[in-house]
Design an enzyme around this catalytic site. Structure first.
Site, mmCIF file in Angstrom:
data_model
loop_
_atom_site.group_PDB
_atom_site.id
_atom_site.type_symbol
_atom_site.label_atom_id
_atom_site.label_comp_id
_atom_site.label_asym_id
_atom_site.label_seq_id
_atom_site.Cartn_x
_atom_site.Cartn_y
_atom_site.Cartn_z
ATOM 1 N N GLU A 233 -2.743 8.184 -3.614
ATOM 2 C CA GLU A 233 -3.185 9.086 -2.544
ATOM 3 C C GLU A 233 -3.983 10.236 -3.148
ATOM 4 O O GLU A 233 -4.139 10.356 -4.359
ATOM 5 C CB GLU A 233 -1.990 9.659 -1.770
ATOM 6 C CG GLU A 233 -1.729 9.003 -0.422
ATOM 7 C CD GLU A 233 -2.770 9.352 0.637
ATOM 8 O OE1 GLU A 233 -3.745 10.055 0.317
ATOM 9 O OE2 GLU A 233 -2.598 8.919 1.786
ATOM 10 N N ASN B 231 -2.639 12.226 8.155
ATOM 11 C CA ASN B 231 -3.655 11.659 7.268
ATOM 12 C C ASN B 231 -5.044 12.029 7.765
ATOM 13 O O ASN B 231 -5.200 12.698 8.789
ATOM 14 C CB ASN B 231 -3.510 10.133 7.192
ATOM 15 C CG ASN B 231 -2.622 9.693 6.043
ATOM 16 O OD1 ASN B 231 -2.812 10.110 4.905
ATOM 17 N ND2 ASN B 231 -1.624 8.869 6.341
ATOM 18 N N ASP C 79 -5.575 5.891 7.492
ATOM 19 C CA ASP C 79 -5.003 6.656 6.381
ATOM 20 C C ASP C 79 -5.991 7.753 6.010
ATOM 21 O O ASP C 79 -6.584 8.368 6.883
ATOM 22 C CB ASP C 79 -4.660 5.728 5.217
ATOM 23 C CG ASP C 79 -3.494 6.240 4.397
ATOM 24 O OD1 ASP C 79 -3.626 7.321 3.793
ATOM 25 O OD2 ASP C 79 -2.446 5.566 4.335
#
Length: 281
Positions: A14, A142, A192
């Site tokens: 991430e 996100n 995401d």
């Protein structure tokens, strides 16, 4: 063309971030509790000691790093951390997730339950040395990103399969109610991380679909690019001309992960991105 940038498998890659002064790419393995990067000498990593998930740049050697306990100044050469502000001290069951600097010098960060408990998270803005709550009741925050002029923000709740947009005032604060930008429920897609390119289009990594998708400013799907990992998690632009797209991925939730799952990729998006703004302390 999509290539493997780094073959270290992340359980939860991430926080893709390109430092414009260092010309260096950083990312996190949230569940591995590591900050990762590469230099001309090869791969490097730092043990964060807790879940850490997103970063912005303060100066050449300093990052702002979001973790489950707070926002920290991170010194790249030494690995030392200095806390700037607490983050949800009253919610120890939560951790940080997606985040990004805004063009007005602030830093937005989302939080979520460590077990993705419904509506346990929120989105905050760090500005003027303080953390301000912007939006509450979010399950998996996100896609935090901003138009180049800083007058519009985007964010998603992956669990709800929606991306919202909200107008910002001249100081970078929300100035109206969020509106749905893209609704992915019918397609069964999970939004995401995201980033905006120089043309104002949004690039969204889509968890479980193995791709990044480009949406025009009016929300229309423009194109998609596949990556060889199922769980695409976060994109960012980088390279000397900001014409390369870095994409992290994750092995989390996969019962039969393949070799490419969790790796970090680099691809040619066909457009340029923008320089990541500096966070003002």
């Amino acid at each position: 063309m999509t290539e493997v940038f780094d073959d270290r498998p992340c359980e939860l890659g991430e926080g893709a971030f390109w430092h414009p002064e260092r010309r260096q790419f950083f990312w996190f393995d949230i569940l591995g509790r590591k900050l990762l990067s590469r230099t001309t000498e090869g791969p490097v990593s730092w043990d964060m000691g807790e879940h850490a998930s997103a970063a912005g740049w303060i100066d050449r050697d300093g990052l702002i790093v979001a973790s489950e306990t707070g926002l920290y100044r991170f010194d790249i050469p030494t690995g030392e951390r200095t806390r700037l502000a607490a983050l949800e001290e009253d919610r120890p069951q939560n951790r940080s997730n997606d985040g990004r600097a805004d063009p007005m010098g602030g830093f937005w960060i989302g939080t979520m339950g460590k077990e993705a408990e419904p509506e346990a998270g929120a989105i905050y803005r760090f500005h003027g040395g303080k953390v301000h709550r912007l939006f509450d009741g979010i399950s998996i925050p996100n896609a935090i990103c901003f138009t180049p002029d800083g007058r519009r923000a985007y964010y998603a709740d992956t669990a709800r399969r929606k991306i919202w947009t909200v107008a910002l005032d001249a100081a970078g604060w929300p100035s109206g109610s969020p509106q749905i930008f893209v609704d992915l429920r019918e397609e069964g897609l999970n939004p995401d991380g995201a980033v905006i390119d120089a043309q104002g289009a949004l690039w969204n990594a889509q968890w479980g679909a193995g791709r990044v998708a480009r949406y025009l400013p009016d929300g229309r799907l423009d194109r998609t690019i596949d990556i060889p990992a199922r769980n695409a998690s976060c994109p960012c632009f980088g390279g000397t001309a900001f014409n390369r797209l870095y994409v992290t991925s994750a092995r989390e939730g996969l019962t039969d992960p393949k070799p490419d799952d969790g790796r970090t990729f680099i691809l040619d998006p066909g457009v340029k991105g923008c320089t990541e703004p500096r966070v003002t302390l």
